[in-house]
Design a protein around this motif. Structure first.
Motif, short mmCIF file in Angstrom:
data_model
loop_
_atom_site.label_atom_id
_atom_site.label_comp_id
_atom_site.label_asym_id
_atom_site.label_seq_id
_atom_site.Cartn_x
_atom_site.Cartn_y
_atom_site.Cartn_z
N VAL A 131 -8.95 -1.78 8.35
CA VAL A 131 -9.40 -0.59 7.60
C VAL A 131 -8.51 0.60 7.94
CG1 VAL A 131 -11.28 1.07 7.30
CG2 VAL A 131 -11.80 -1.38 7.42
N PHE A 132 -8.27 0.77 9.22
CA PHE A 132 -7.43 1.89 9.67
C PHE A 132 -6.04 1.79 9.06
CE2 PHE A 132 -4.59 3.77 12.97
CZ PHE A 132 -5.07 5.08 12.92
N GLU A 133 -5.44 0.63 9.11
CA GLU A 133 -4.09 0.45 8.57
C GLU A 133 -4.07 0.69 7.06
OE1 GLU A 133 -2.67 -3.38 9.86
OE2 GLU A 133 -3.17 -2.91 11.95
N CYS A 134 -5.09 0.24 6.37
CA CYS A 134 -5.17 0.45 4.92
C CYS A 134 -5.24 1.95 4.60
CB CYS A 134 -6.38 -0.29 4.36
SG CYS A 134 -6.63 -0.06 2.59
N VAL A 135 -6.09 2.66 5.33
CA VAL A 135 -6.24 4.10 5.09
C VAL A 135 -4.93 4.83 5.38
CG1 VAL A 135 -7.35 6.19 5.99
CG2 VAL A 135 -8.74 4.17 5.44
N VAL A 136 -4.32 4.52 6.50
CA VAL A 136 -3.07 5.20 6.88
C VAL A 136 -1.97 4.91 5.86
CG1 VAL A 136 -1.22 5.21 8.60
CG2 VAL A 136 -3.61 5.34 9.34
N ALA A 137 -1.83 3.66 5.46
CA ALA A 137 -0.76 3.30 4.52
C ALA A 137 -0.97 3.96 3.15
CB ALA A 137 -0.68 1.78 4.38
N ALA A 138 -2.21 3.98 2.69
CA ALA A 138 -2.48 4.60 1.39
C ALA A 138 -2.30 6.11 1.45
CB ALA A 138 -3.89 4.25 0.92
N ALA A 139 -2.66 6.71 2.58
CA ALA A 139 -2.45 8.15 2.75
C ALA A 139 -0.96 8.48 2.79
CB ALA A 139 -3.13 8.63 4.03
N PRO A 146 -4.18 -6.50 -1.72
CA PRO A 146 -5.23 -7.52 -1.85
C PRO A 146 -6.49 -6.92 -2.46
CG PRO A 146 -4.17 -7.67 0.29
CD PRO A 146 -3.65 -6.43 -0.35
N ALA A 147 -7.20 -7.73 -3.23
CA ALA A 147 -8.36 -7.22 -3.97
C ALA A 147 -9.39 -6.54 -3.08
CB ALA A 147 -9.01 -8.38 -4.73
N ALA A 148 -9.61 -7.09 -1.90
CA ALA A 148 -10.65 -6.53 -1.03
C ALA A 148 -10.30 -5.14 -0.50
CB ALA A 148 -10.91 -7.48 0.15
N LEU A 149 -9.01 -4.79 -0.55
CA LEU A 149 -8.58 -3.47 -0.07
C LEU A 149 -8.35 -2.49 -1.21
CD1 LEU A 149 -5.88 -4.60 2.57
CD2 LEU A 149 -8.30 -4.03 2.98
N ALA A 150 -8.38 -2.97 -2.43
CA ALA A 150 -7.93 -2.16 -3.56
C ALA A 150 -8.81 -0.92 -3.78
CB ALA A 150 -7.89 -3.01 -4.82
N ASP A 151 -10.13 -1.09 -3.72
CA ASP A 151 -11.01 0.06 -3.96
C ASP A 151 -10.83 1.13 -2.90
OD1 ASP A 151 -11.96 -1.09 -6.23
OD2 ASP A 151 -13.89 -1.71 -5.38
N LEU A 152 -10.80 0.70 -1.65
CA LEU A 152 -10.61 1.66 -0.56
C LEU A 152 -9.28 2.38 -0.72
CD1 LEU A 152 -11.44 2.94 2.16
CD2 LEU A 152 -10.41 0.95 3.30
N ALA A 153 -8.22 1.62 -0.99
CA ALA A 153 -6.90 2.23 -1.13
C ALA A 153 -6.87 3.22 -2.29
CB ALA A 153 -5.85 1.14 -1.34
N ALA A 154 -7.52 2.88 -3.38
CA ALA A 154 -7.52 3.78 -4.55
C ALA A 154 -8.25 5.07 -4.23
CB ALA A 154 -8.17 3.08 -5.74
N LEU A 203 0.83 -1.21 0.00
CA LEU A 203 0.00 0.00 0.00
C LEU A 203 0.86 1.26 0.00
CD1 LEU A 203 -2.59 -1.29 2.60
CD2 LEU A 203 -3.17 -0.59 0.27
N VAL A 204 1.96 1.23 0.73
CA VAL A 204 2.81 2.42 0.82
C VAL A 204 3.57 2.66 -0.48
CG1 VAL A 204 4.84 3.39 1.98
CG2 VAL A 204 3.02 2.35 3.33
N THR A 249 -16.79 6.05 1.11
CA THR A 249 -18.14 6.04 1.69
C THR A 249 -18.23 4.99 2.81
OG1 THR A 249 -18.94 4.34 0.17
CG2 THR A 249 -19.12 6.65 -0.56
N ASP A 250 -19.32 5.07 3.53
CA ASP A 250 -19.58 4.04 4.54
C ASP A 250 -19.64 2.65 3.89
OD1 ASP A 250 -19.74 6.07 6.37
OD2 ASP A 250 -21.93 6.02 6.55
N GLU A 251 -20.15 2.62 2.67
CA GLU A 251 -20.28 1.34 1.96
C GLU A 251 -18.90 0.76 1.64
OE1 GLU A 251 -22.09 4.07 1.28
OE2 GLU A 251 -23.90 3.26 2.24
N ASP A 252 -17.94 1.61 1.32
CA ASP A 252 -16.57 1.12 1.05
C ASP A 252 -16.00 0.44 2.30
OD1 ASP A 252 -16.40 2.13 -1.61
OD2 ASP A 252 -16.02 4.12 -0.81
N VAL A 253 -16.21 1.09 3.42
CA VAL A 253 -15.71 0.51 4.68
C VAL A 253 -16.45 -0.79 4.98
CG1 VAL A 253 -15.51 0.89 7.17
CG2 VAL A 253 -14.96 2.74 5.57
N ALA A 254 -17.77 -0.76 4.78
CA ALA A 254 -18.57 -1.97 5.04
C ALA A 254 -18.12 -3.12 4.13
CB ALA A 254 -20.05 -1.66 4.82
N ALA A 255 -17.73 -2.80 2.91
CA ALA A 255 -17.29 -3.86 1.99
C ALA A 255 -16.01 -4.52 2.49
CB ALA A 255 -17.07 -3.27 0.59
N VAL A 256 -15.09 -3.72 3.02
CA VAL A 256 -13.84 -4.30 3.56
C VAL A 256 -14.15 -5.15 4.79
CG1 VAL A 256 -11.60 -3.75 4.58
CG2 VAL A 256 -12.43 -2.43 2.62
#
Lengths: 194, 112
Positions: free
Chosen positions: B85-93, B50-58, B43-44, B68-75
């Motif tokens: 979720v938190f780690e994915c957001v932080v790493a992508a940011a 991983p596919a399940a994190l790809a949309d959120l990371a993008a 992510l960094v 959206t809330d739905e993106d988080v719910a999907a993960v």
């Protein structure tokens, strides 16, 4: 509302006690980003705060208010209401409202040329980094900005690129003017390394 | 620009700043977490997560506003927890900030 329940609630006794204290200090709910930083501080809050403190408060070519202005401009480009509110307030406290109005809100023209050139650059860096070329550095060098000063501004911008995304993705909401004033005063008084 | 500080102080602060940025990257990638370090590193550096994190990371890479809330719910629905979720957001940011610092260094290294 912050999207992760664990952040809203706070994890661990320390986070909950500090959260209660902050609710008193802020006369209501603690700032959303503070809750984020207190959630698993080893992963984000502590290392980001230590990095942010030297970027925004360490000795450098740019004054504190100027670095905060770069952060506010990036936050505006990323439409992060929380960060625009707080960092614009700090920049305005240091540099005056007219400079912030001109370079962050686009509602005036009172800005020193070097500052204006640097803000233009960090906005472009935020919006389209891959489109930048060495020619984009020419206005900065013409304004007398050294390479090291460009690096400093880039780090102030990078800090907010990170914070903007964390806030926006996690649902951290903008504060009202009073909340921005309290957070700005806290960051000016204590710095980022909390 | 601000009042000129001592050159030695500025040089030392720049070195400290660069060390602390590396410390931040190290904490996000290698610190205690629920996502494997290899995933956080992907992510960094912006390689395929991983596919399940790809949309959120993008969406985080794109600024985060589109999440959206739905993106988080999907993960979460894919079997990850809130910490992931938190780690994915932080790493992508963090990746977005690091990429811009690399851009500036590339520009500064080009002949003027």
């Amino acid at each position: 509302m912050i999207r992760l329940r664990a952040i809203r609630r706070g994890r661990g006794l320390k986070a909950r006690l500090v959260g209660r204290a902050l609710r008193i200090v802020y006369r209501g709910d603690a700032p959303g980003f503070v809750k984020v930083l207190m959630f698993r501080p080893g992963l984000l809050g502590t290392p980001l705060g230590r990095y942010g403190d030297v970027v925004m408060r360490g000795p450098g070519h740019w004054a504190i208010g100027e670095r905060e202005l770069f952060g506010a401009a990036v936050s505006s480009a990323n439409a992060c209401g929380y960060c625009v509110g707080v960092h614009s307030r700090i920049a305005a406290d240091c540099l005056g409202d007219p400079v912030v109005d001109a370079l962050v809100h686009g509602t005036g023209d009172e800005a020193e040329p070097a500052l204006s050139a640097m803000v233009t650059f960090v906005r472009r860096l935020s919006a389209a980094p891959d489109a930048l070329t060495a020619a984009d550095l020419e206005p900065l060098r013409a304004a007398g900005i050294s390479d090291d000063a460009i690096r400093e501004a880039a780090h102030a911008a990078a800090l907010l690129e990170i914070a903007n995304r964390v806030n926006s993705a996690l649902g951290v909401e903008a504060m009202d003017p009073a909340g921005n004033r309290r957070a700005a005063a806290m960051l000016l008084r204590r710095g980022y390394d909390l | 620009m601000g009042a000129a500080p001592l050159d030695d102080d500025v040089t030392a602060a720049a070195a400290l700043r660069d060390r602390r940025f590396k410390d931040l990257v190290a904490a996000v990638v290698h610190g205690p977490g629920v996502l494997p370090s290899t995933v956080r590193e992907s992510l960094v550096v912006g390689s395929a997560p991983p596919a399940a994190l790809a949309d959120l990371a993008a969406k985080v890479a794109g600024g985060g506003l589109a999440v959206t809330d739905e993106d988080v719910a999907a993960v979460l629905g894919a079997g990850y927890g809130e910490d992931a979720v938190f780690e994915c957001v932080v790493a992508a940011a963090l990746a977005a900030g690091a990429a811009r610092l690399r851009t500036v260094e590339r520009l500064l290294a080009e002949p003027s």
